[in-house]
Design an enzyme around this catalytic site. Sequence first.
Site, PDB file in Angstrom:
ATOM      1  CG  ASP A 105      -2.276   0.597   0.923  1.00  0.00           C
ATOM      2  OD1 ASP A 105      -2.604   0.748  -0.265  1.00  0.00           O
ATOM      3  OD2 ASP A 105      -3.011   0.921   1.865  1.00  0.00           O
TER       4      ASP A 105
ATOM      5  CG  ASP B   9      -7.981   0.566   2.707  1.00  0.00           C
ATOM      6  OD1 ASP B   9      -6.874   0.009   2.681  1.00  0.00           O
ATOM      7  OD2 ASP B   9      -8.272   1.535   1.965  1.00  0.00           O
TER       8      ASP B   9
END
Length: 563
Positions: free
Chosen positions: A364, A425
């Site tokens: 990420d 997420d």
Amino acid sequence: MRKLYVLLFIIWTLKRVSLAKEHGIFTVKEHTVLDESKGKGENFCIAYNPDNTTLPTEVSLKPLLDLSSSILCVDPVHPESFHGKVVIVQGGNCSLLENALIAQKHGAQAIVISVTKPHSMKFNGSEELSIQVAIIFRDDIKLIKNIGNNLVAGLSVPDQPNIDYNMAVIWIMATGTAVVGALWGGSSAHKAATRKKKKEIRRGTADNEETDKDEEEEDSNDSVPITPVVVVVWVCMIVIVLLLMFFLYDYFVYIIIGLYSLGAVHGMYICLSPLVLVIFPFKARIKILPCKKDTKNRPLVVSVVLVIFCIVFVAVWFYYRHADFAWILLDIMGIAFCISILKTIRINSFKTCFLLLSLLFFYDIFMVFITPYLTKTGESIMVEVATGSGGTKEQIPVLLQVPRLSTSVYSVCYATAYSMLGFGDILIPGLLISHCYAFDLKVNSKRIYLITTSIAYGIGLLLTFLALAIMQIGQPALLYLVPTTVGTALLVAKYRGEVRHLWNGCLDKKDEDDGDSNAVSSCPSSRMAEEGQNTCHKRASSNSDSDILEPLIESEILNVHIN
């Protein structure tokens, strides 16, 4: 970890310096109305460098000189026309600084340079500038021409809210989805582990062969275990899919939409089945073949109707996916999809969770903070894919989105009219919370791991929104979610003296007995020997169904199959 965050801060600072640009507003109105609160006018997004250009918070309108079809690399034929005006020119072979200095030389109030792609506003010699300099996308020039012929314009940086209220809606949806999915997934994982232990106890008994076969089929339909090898392959596939989306967005986005539509139908069915079967407890089944004697595997009429409803729901979203209300349907589908994934996927050990979250933590960060240095536009691959980087109007649906609630003139600068949070997420930390809940049930710890990691997830999401408000650039949410959730789980385990058991204790492995064939120890013998104590809690492993935690949400659905 502290060094990593310092490094990320340095990268963010270097990015801000290298791009050296902020967003402002370019207001254009008809010349007949100078009062900015009246008359026809439009706002457009501009980029400028606050180090060499100072823009007021209140717009001051000046006559607009449109030279957007000309390149200002040499002195103009009629330099007197520049005096006291806002000049629009086309970016060309010369630098932005050269354009600005020529306009300043002939008395221009400001210069706006049209470009076709994001452009760096950092240039040497800017100390010589005394006029306002900004860039604007060339597509906006066509809209400006449609306003009229005699125009006035001005540059400004109005005050704007740092955070939108829709973040609260996203926070509630994301946190609720992660917790509900973790509750269902954790209970499923615990049940699967309990059934496996009881099967091992009954192993060798001929009378229970049919029962074992039924339980194996039930386990296969209940959840899918994830091993470290699967984690590595999974992460590699995520990287490949993201790169395909970046380079082949116009084509690959339709594949993602199609696959997600199928997954959304399945997710909605999984989530709605328990509720529907409780409300409509009809046992009627569809007769596929009149001569078929085995009615057990025939689908329930209620289940078939529910499948049709889910298909119609997704089809309605697909048809109206560009409508203003489509985000509501998309979020409903997304919540159901995430909950079904958390219910289905089972991670057997905390170290596998740690491996998954660690790999995606760095993934990420790299895709959001590092890739802007590798792309031609200076934008991160993650942001480009999430907001739609191709020429098509399609957007990937694997995210929660809520329209911006605050009214701001800066809405013209937003890549999209929605605030978004990707499914990753929610799912990645949700798998950790789910495993922690299964561990709670295993050691009978009164859901301490579930509660603390759920709170940590909510705090990590708030930190993500805070960083977004401060930095005003896209944030890798896992940068904040992974340390808060993983760190909290390990701190609780440290306090309870269960770190080794949490790290190594696979949920589907039989714990070592401590001298009692009917007792299953909740912590391994290595921990007991290491701490020199025999205070581990024990649970009687009765063969009765009452000892297995079976929440109502699964009591009716396990035996429903669709053929």
